[in-house]
Scaffold this motif. Structure first.
Motif, PDB file in Angstrom:
ATOM      1  N   LEU A 219       0.830  -1.204   0.000  1.00 27.09           N
ATOM      2  CA  LEU A 219       0.000   0.000   0.000  1.00 27.09           C
ATOM      3  C   LEU A 219       0.867   1.257   0.000  1.00 27.09           C
ATOM      4  O   LEU A 219       0.629   2.193  -0.763  1.00 27.09           O
ATOM      5  CB  LEU A 219      -0.927  -0.016   1.216  1.00 27.09           C
ATOM      6  CG  LEU A 219      -1.957   1.115   1.320  1.00 27.09           C
ATOM      7  CD1 LEU A 219      -2.943   1.039   0.169  1.00 27.09           C
ATOM      8  CD2 LEU A 219      -2.691   1.027   2.655  1.00 27.09           C
ATOM      9  N   ASP A 220       1.874   1.286   0.850  1.00 26.34           N
ATOM     10  CA  ASP A 220       2.773   2.442   0.917  1.00 26.34           C
ATOM     11  C   ASP A 220       3.547   2.640  -0.376  1.00 26.34           C
ATOM     12  O   ASP A 220       3.857   3.765  -0.771  1.00 26.34           O
ATOM     13  CB  ASP A 220       3.753   2.282   2.085  1.00 26.34           C
ATOM     14  CG  ASP A 220       3.085   2.461   3.434  1.00 26.34           C
ATOM     15  OD1 ASP A 220       1.994   3.062   3.475  1.00 26.34           O
ATOM     16  OD2 ASP A 220       3.646   1.987   4.440  1.00 26.34           O
ATOM     17  N   SER A 221       3.857   1.532  -1.059  1.00 27.84           N
ATOM     18  CA  SER A 221       4.663   1.594  -2.271  1.00 27.84           C
ATOM     19  C   SER A 221       3.920   2.208  -3.450  1.00 27.84           C
ATOM     20  O   SER A 221       4.528   2.855  -4.311  1.00 27.84           O
ATOM     21  CB  SER A 221       5.147   0.193  -2.650  1.00 27.84           C
ATOM     22  OG  SER A 221       5.913   0.214  -3.828  1.00 27.84           O
ATOM     23  N   VAL A 222       2.595   2.017  -3.510  1.00 26.51           N
ATOM     24  CA  VAL A 222       1.828   2.508  -4.656  1.00 26.51           C
ATOM     25  C   VAL A 222       0.991   3.740  -4.328  1.00 26.51           C
ATOM     26  O   VAL A 222       0.352   4.317  -5.217  1.00 26.51           O
ATOM     27  CB  VAL A 222       0.901   1.405  -5.211  1.00 26.51           C
ATOM     28  CG1 VAL A 222       1.715   0.183  -5.624  1.00 26.51           C
ATOM     29  CG2 VAL A 222      -0.170   1.010  -4.196  1.00 26.51           C
ATOM     30  N   ARG A 223       1.023   4.163  -3.089  1.00 27.76           N
ATOM     31  CA  ARG A 223       0.191   5.277  -2.645  1.00 27.76           C
ATOM     32  C   ARG A 223       0.435   6.550  -3.466  1.00 27.76           C
ATOM     33  O   ARG A 223      -0.473   7.341  -3.696  1.00 27.76           O
ATOM     34  CB  ARG A 223       0.464   5.546  -1.168  1.00 27.76           C
ATOM     35  CG  ARG A 223      -0.413   6.595  -0.528  1.00 27.76           C
ATOM     36  CD  ARG A 223       0.051   6.889   0.891  1.00 27.76           C
ATOM     37  NE  ARG A 223      -0.022   5.705   1.732  1.00 27.76           N
ATOM     38  CZ  ARG A 223      -1.117   5.308   2.367  1.00 27.76           C
ATOM     39  NH1 ARG A 223      -2.229   6.016   2.238  1.00 27.76           N
ATOM     40  NH2 ARG A 223      -1.101   4.232   3.124  1.00 27.76           N
ATOM     41  N   TRP A 224       1.697   6.759  -3.896  1.00 29.39           N
ATOM     42  CA  TRP A 224       2.054   7.991  -4.602  1.00 29.39           C
ATOM     43  C   TRP A 224       1.286   8.180  -5.907  1.00 29.39           C
ATOM     44  O   TRP A 224       1.148   9.306  -6.408  1.00 29.39           O
ATOM     45  CB  TRP A 224       3.557   8.007  -4.901  1.00 29.39           C
ATOM     46  CG  TRP A 224       3.996   6.956  -5.880  1.00 29.39           C
ATOM     47  CD1 TRP A 224       4.375   5.677  -5.608  1.00 29.39           C
ATOM     48  CD2 TRP A 224       4.083   7.103  -7.294  1.00 29.39           C
ATOM     49  NE1 TRP A 224       4.694   5.006  -6.756  1.00 29.39           N
ATOM     50  CE2 TRP A 224       4.532   5.858  -7.816  1.00 29.39           C
ATOM     51  CE3 TRP A 224       3.841   8.154  -8.181  1.00 29.39           C
ATOM     52  CZ2 TRP A 224       4.726   5.645  -9.170  1.00 29.39           C
ATOM     53  CZ3 TRP A 224       4.040   7.937  -9.546  1.00 29.39           C
ATOM     54  CH2 TRP A 224       4.475   6.695 -10.013  1.00 29.39           C
ATOM     55  N   MET A 225       0.755   7.084  -6.460  1.00 29.62           N
ATOM     56  CA  MET A 225       0.036   7.192  -7.726  1.00 29.62           C
ATOM     57  C   MET A 225      -1.336   7.847  -7.575  1.00 29.62           C
ATOM     58  O   MET A 225      -1.931   8.285  -8.564  1.00 29.62           O
ATOM     59  CB  MET A 225      -0.157   5.799  -8.349  1.00 29.62           C
ATOM     60  CG  MET A 225       1.123   5.077  -8.692  1.00 29.62           C
ATOM     61  SD  MET A 225       0.776   3.541  -9.559  1.00 29.62           S
ATOM     62  CE  MET A 225       2.327   2.671  -9.335  1.00 29.62           C
ATOM     63  N   ILE A 226      -1.839   7.903  -6.340  1.00 26.64           N
ATOM     64  CA  ILE A 226      -3.173   8.456  -6.081  1.00 26.64           C
ATOM     65  C   ILE A 226      -3.013   9.765  -5.330  1.00 26.64           C
ATOM     66  O   ILE A 226      -2.744   9.785  -4.127  1.00 26.64           O
ATOM     67  CB  ILE A 226      -4.052   7.488  -5.254  1.00 26.64           C
ATOM     68  CG1 ILE A 226      -3.922   6.051  -5.776  1.00 26.64           C
ATOM     69  CG2 ILE A 226      -5.500   7.962  -5.247  1.00 26.64           C
ATOM     70  CD1 ILE A 226      -4.427   5.869  -7.174  1.00 26.64           C
ATOM     71  N   TYR A 227      -3.195  10.872  -6.024  1.00 23.35           N
ATOM     72  CA  TYR A 227      -3.013  12.182  -5.414  1.00 23.35           C
ATOM     73  C   TYR A 227      -4.135  12.465  -4.423  1.00 23.35           C
ATOM     74  O   TYR A 227      -5.311  12.356  -4.733  1.00 23.35           O
ATOM     75  CB  TYR A 227      -2.991  13.260  -6.495  1.00 23.35           C
ATOM     76  CG  TYR A 227      -2.755  14.654  -5.970  1.00 23.35           C
ATOM     77  CD1 TYR A 227      -1.496  15.025  -5.514  1.00 23.35           C
ATOM     78  CD2 TYR A 227      -3.783  15.576  -5.935  1.00 23.35           C
ATOM     79  CE1 TYR A 227      -1.254  16.299  -5.030  1.00 23.35           C
ATOM     80  CE2 TYR A 227      -3.558  16.859  -5.454  1.00 23.35           C
ATOM     81  CZ  TYR A 227      -2.292  17.217  -5.006  1.00 23.35           C
ATOM     82  OH  TYR A 227      -2.074  18.478  -4.526  1.00 23.35           O
ATOM     83  N   GLU A 228      -3.739  12.806  -3.186  1.00 31.47           N
ATOM     84  CA  GLU A 228      -4.691  13.139  -2.116  1.00 31.47           C
ATOM     85  C   GLU A 228      -5.773  12.059  -1.999  1.00 31.47           C
ATOM     86  O   GLU A 228      -6.973  12.327  -2.083  1.00 31.47           O
ATOM     87  CB  GLU A 228      -5.312  14.516  -2.351  1.00 31.47           C
ATOM     88  CG  GLU A 228      -4.292  15.639  -2.236  1.00 31.47           C
ATOM     89  CD  GLU A 228      -4.915  17.030  -2.350  1.00 31.47           C
ATOM     90  OE1 GLU A 228      -6.097  17.131  -2.764  1.00 31.47           O
ATOM     91  OE2 GLU A 228      -4.228  18.010  -2.025  1.00 31.47           O
ATOM     92  N   MET A 229      -5.356  10.850  -1.783  1.00 31.54           N
ATOM     93  CA  MET A 229      -6.264   9.714  -1.674  1.00 31.54           C
ATOM     94  C   MET A 229      -7.186   9.854  -0.462  1.00 31.54           C
ATOM     95  O   MET A 229      -6.736  10.147   0.645  1.00 31.54           O
ATOM     96  CB  MET A 229      -5.461   8.414  -1.581  1.00 31.54           C
ATOM     97  CG  MET A 229      -6.314   7.155  -1.573  1.00 31.54           C
ATOM     98  SD  MET A 229      -5.354   5.663  -1.965  1.00 31.54           S
ATOM     99  CE  MET A 229      -3.970   5.778  -0.830  1.00 31.54           C
ATOM    100  N   THR A 230      -8.462   9.643  -0.671  1.00 32.24           N
ATOM    101  CA  THR A 230      -9.439   9.721   0.416  1.00 32.24           C
ATOM    102  C   THR A 230      -9.466   8.408   1.193  1.00 32.24           C
ATOM    103  O   THR A 230      -8.920   7.391   0.731  1.00 32.24           O
ATOM    104  CB  THR A 230     -10.843  10.010  -0.140  1.00 32.24           C
ATOM    105  OG1 THR A 230     -11.280   8.867  -0.909  1.00 32.24           O
ATOM    106  CG2 THR A 230     -10.840  11.246  -1.017  1.00 32.24           C
TER     107      THR A 230
END
Length: 279
Positions: A219-230
């Motif tokens: 989850l931490d590794s791919v989080r950057w792909m989603i800007y301001e994830m809710t």
């Protein structure tokens, strides 16, 4: 039928960038992403392939725009005469400064700044070679190319996205967002040709087959792909990863491999005979 010479490639770039699923990232975004980006950038194989295309010479002075934590500046410093490393992220530059100290590198000049700044005010000057490696995060591509060219005495290198690049559309779509990677290298190449620049083109290639300790690591590794994830989107992403991750050799991974390409475009400045200045 519209002639190619009549197409406004810069306007098409602007329109494509405006459609991107992620906005224009500011320095705060890169400050947060700096540690993980620096770690991945040095292990993907991109640096070795870019350096093989670059073929740096000992007498060069090099300007590295969007240097991050020294992805190229550090290996270049051991070969060329000097490097000016420019980046808007204070965290990236702090990491670079620490690495220079640890490796006893003294020929890198670190400058905080971005494309939109007045480079004369920053004291950037003119260098033998100007590089913009994966840093064309600009709205006006023509202006950025002209600005980069103005700081190169002999040669310019830039690398940019091919197709979706490092983005995984499945991850973005899993949270319920539509995916659009924006402009890729073909618009850059066409604009360069329209500007009278005959660029060489090479490609770097790597396989994105990262593995993870557990679900949280993924989850931490791919989080950057989603800007301001809710929070709702994070739940969807967690559910997607939980359903798709597979076990292999004691680690977790997604059940597919992606090929990540970057286009490296480079050209000699007008009036320069290729090869004469680096003999």
């Amino acid at each position: 039928m519209m002639r190619l010479s009549e197409i406004d490639w810069n306007e098409l770039w602007k329109e494509a960038q405006a459609r991107k699923h992620t906005p224009h990232h500011d320095s705060e975004f890169w400050n947060k992403r700096a540690p993980s980006f620096a770690k991945h950038a040095s292990s993907s194989g991109y640096v070795e392939q870019f350096m093989a295309i670059l073929k740096p010479e000992p007498h060069w002075s090099v300007l590295d725009i969007g240097c991050a934590a020294g992805t190229l500046a550090l290996p270049l410093a051991s070969i060329v005469r000097s490097v000016t490393a420019l980046d808007p992220s204070t965290t990236m530059l702090s990491l670079l400064e620490n690495r220079c100290r640890e490796q006893r590198i003294t020929n890198i000049r670190i400058v905080e700044g971005c494309w939109e700044d007045d480079w004369d005010d920053l004291g950037i000057g003119v260098h033998d070679v100007a590089i913009a490696s994966r840093s064309l995060i600009v709205e006006d591509l023509r202006a950025a190319v002209s600005k980069l060219e103005s700081r190169a005495r002999k040669r310019v290198y830039l690398s940019t996205l091919v197709d979706s690049g490092p983005y995984d559309h499945r991850i973005v779509e899993a949270v319920g967002r539509s995916f659009d990677h924006g402009a890729d290298y073909i618009l850059v190449y066409n604009l360069l040709r329209q500007m009278g620049i005959y660029a060489n083109v090479s490609f770097t290639l790597s396989r994105d087959d990262k593995t993870f300790r557990d679900l949280e690591d993924a989850l931490d590794s791919v989080r950057w792909m989603i800007y301001e994830m809710t929070s709702t989107e994070e739940k969807r992403l967690r559910r997607y990863l939980g359903h798709h991750l597979i076990r292999e050799n004691g680690r977790w991974k997604l059940p597919y491999r992606r090929v990540v390409r970057w286009a490296v475009l480079w050209w000699d400045k007008e009036g320069t005979i290729p090869g004469e200045w680096c003999a």
